[in-house]
Design a protein around this motif. Structure first.
Motif, PDB file in Angstrom:
ATOM      1  N   ASP A 113      -7.752 -25.276  70.678  1.00 23.31           N
ATOM      2  CA  ASP A 113      -7.061 -25.369  69.609  1.00 23.31           C
ATOM      3  C   ASP A 113      -6.255 -26.734  69.449  1.00 23.31           C
ATOM      4  O   ASP A 113      -6.405 -27.338  68.224  1.00 23.31           O
ATOM      5  CB  ASP A 113      -6.039 -24.095  69.317  1.00 23.31           C
ATOM      6  N   SER A 116      -8.281 -29.694  68.796  1.00 26.03           N
ATOM      7  CA  SER A 116      -8.776 -29.992  67.667  1.00 26.03           C
ATOM      8  C   SER A 116      -7.792 -30.245  66.792  1.00 26.03           C
ATOM      9  O   SER A 116      -7.970 -31.156  65.751  1.00 26.03           O
ATOM     10  CB  SER A 116      -9.553 -28.433  67.018  1.00 26.03           C
ATOM     11  N   LEU A 117      -6.553 -29.773  67.050  1.00 21.47           N
ATOM     12  CA  LEU A 117      -5.320 -30.209  66.174  1.00 21.47           C
ATOM     13  C   LEU A 117      -5.022 -31.580  66.315  1.00 21.47           C
ATOM     14  O   LEU A 117      -4.834 -32.294  65.236  1.00 21.47           O
ATOM     15  CB  LEU A 117      -4.163 -29.421  66.687  1.00 21.47           C
ATOM     16  N   GLU A 121     -11.280 -33.399  70.623  1.00 22.36           N
ATOM     17  CA  GLU A 121     -12.337 -32.562  71.312  1.00 22.36           C
ATOM     18  C   GLU A 121     -13.351 -33.293  71.821  1.00 22.36           C
ATOM     19  O   GLU A 121     -13.721 -32.754  73.094  1.00 22.36           O
ATOM     20  CB  GLU A 121     -13.188 -31.682  70.041  1.00 22.36           C
ATOM     21  N   THR A 180       2.254 -26.840  63.036  1.00 24.27           N
ATOM     22  CA  THR A 180       2.593 -25.965  63.863  1.00 24.27           C
ATOM     23  C   THR A 180       3.771 -25.255  63.691  1.00 24.27           C
ATOM     24  O   THR A 180       4.522 -24.232  63.976  1.00 24.27           O
ATOM     25  CB  THR A 180       2.765 -26.688  65.361  1.00 24.27           C
TER      26      THR A 180
END
Length: 350
Positions: A113, A116-117, A121, A180
């Protein structure tokens, strides 16, 4: 996060003087000030790397003043990336999760995650030396976020990057922080950086918190002469109140509008600060109908506007921003008249 009356000295030198501020849940707060103002010391006290001589640090209602750094559940990103050189990007991000002994499947999900944020990746298996400076700093940010900290602390994380990457990454940091929702304390000496990404800015000077407000409020209504001179660009004049009812001050023998002088005593000494974008120029100098007379000294091309330097006194150079298309009307050496709207100047006690 609450900092209440925090003070700190090193070797008899007072570095922080009774600093009090609070960050709301999910808020992005910047500590801004020149080198030596105490902002990094304050951050280190919040992190638990330094202990205050006075005051308290509270997070979520819990007093953490005497709690060791490793037990504060805070994520820290330093100026130096501080990545483990023998670990890949994914392994660096996973480091704190392994220490907390989360199930491997959970670790893998969190790392995926976060990669990706931060948009890395495809770089999960690369080592720090195989990443650019901006990529390394994004990995450091993801590593700090992996443990789901109650507070994210950023100590000048962009200062080692070149200007273009710095702008891109500060926007990325702000995006990630919003996604977030983590409460964030960000240290910087770069005013543009602080004003562009913060919900509120704490301006520090000489170990004191001198103003804590939104970027717009600090820019438009500085609390004192230091803030007015440090935030943005302004020309400062020594003046005296000439007509408190009409909001006029006397500058270099000329009555100029300054609405914020209303209500002050006649002849009260003040400092008047005028931003370049608030200044209007008119050709003609002393022969123009109103304003301060001056002479154009220099032009600086800034893209959409040209910054014009105008000598209005042998010791005072005023800055005025004019649309680029109009710059030719005020060539170097031209006599001009300077004016501004009544609500434009900041007026502070001298």
């Amino acid at each position: 996060m609450h900092v209440d009356g925090v003070g700190k000295s090193f070797g008899g030198t007072q570095v922080l003087q009774s600093v009090t501020l609070a960050a709301k849940a999910g808020e992005f707060v910047s500590l801004l000030g020149p080198s030596g103002c105490g902002k990094t010391t304050l951050l280190r006290i919040v992190a638990g790397f330094e202990r205050p001589d006075a005051g308290h640090v509270r997070v979520d209602g819990q007093d953490l003043t005497d709690t060791p750094a490793e037990r504060r559940n805070m994520g820290m990103v330093f100026q130096a990336y501080s990545l483990f050189p023998n670990l890949t990007a994914a392994q660096n991000i996973r480091f704190g999760l392994r220490l907390r002994k989360l199930p491997k499947s959970r670790q893998q999900a969190i790392v995926a995650d976060l990669l990706s944020l931060i948009g890395l990746e495809a770089h999960a298996d690369r080592y720090p030396h195989q990443l650019s400076g901006g990529q390394q700093q994004r990995v450091a940010l993801a590593r700090a976020l992996a443990i789901q900290p109650s507070l994210l602390l950023l100590d000048e994380p962009l200062s080692a990057l070149d200007a273009k990457v710095r702008v891109q990454l500060r926007e990325e940091i702000r995006r990630i922080q919003r996604e977030t929702g983590v409460t964030t304390l960000f240290v910087t000496h770069d005013q543009e950086e602080a004003l562009s990404i913060s919900d509120r800015v704490a301006v520090m000077h000489g170990g004191r918190l001198v103003q804590f407000d939104t970027p717009a409020a600090i820019y438009r209504d500085p609390a004192d002469a230091f803030v007015a001179g440090f935030i943005g660009t302004a020309t400062r004049f020594d003046a005296a109140v000439a007509d408190p009812e009409k909001g006029l001050v006397e500058i270099l023998g000329v009555r100029m509008p300054a609405a914020r002088a209303c209500g002050l005593p006649v002849r009260h000494p003040v400092s008047v600060f005028v931003r370049p974008e608030a200044v209007s120029l008119q050709a003609g100098g002393a022969h123009a109908p109103a304003g301060l007379a001056g002479q154009v000294l220099e032009h600086t091309f800034l893209g959409a506007v040209t910054r014009v330097q105008v000598a209005v006194h042998e010791a005072i150079t005023l800055l005025a921003d004019v649309p680029g298309a109009l710059a030719g009307e005020f060539p170097v050496g031209a006599e001009v008249s300077v004016s501004w709207a009544p609500d434009a100047p900041h007026v502070l006690d001298a």
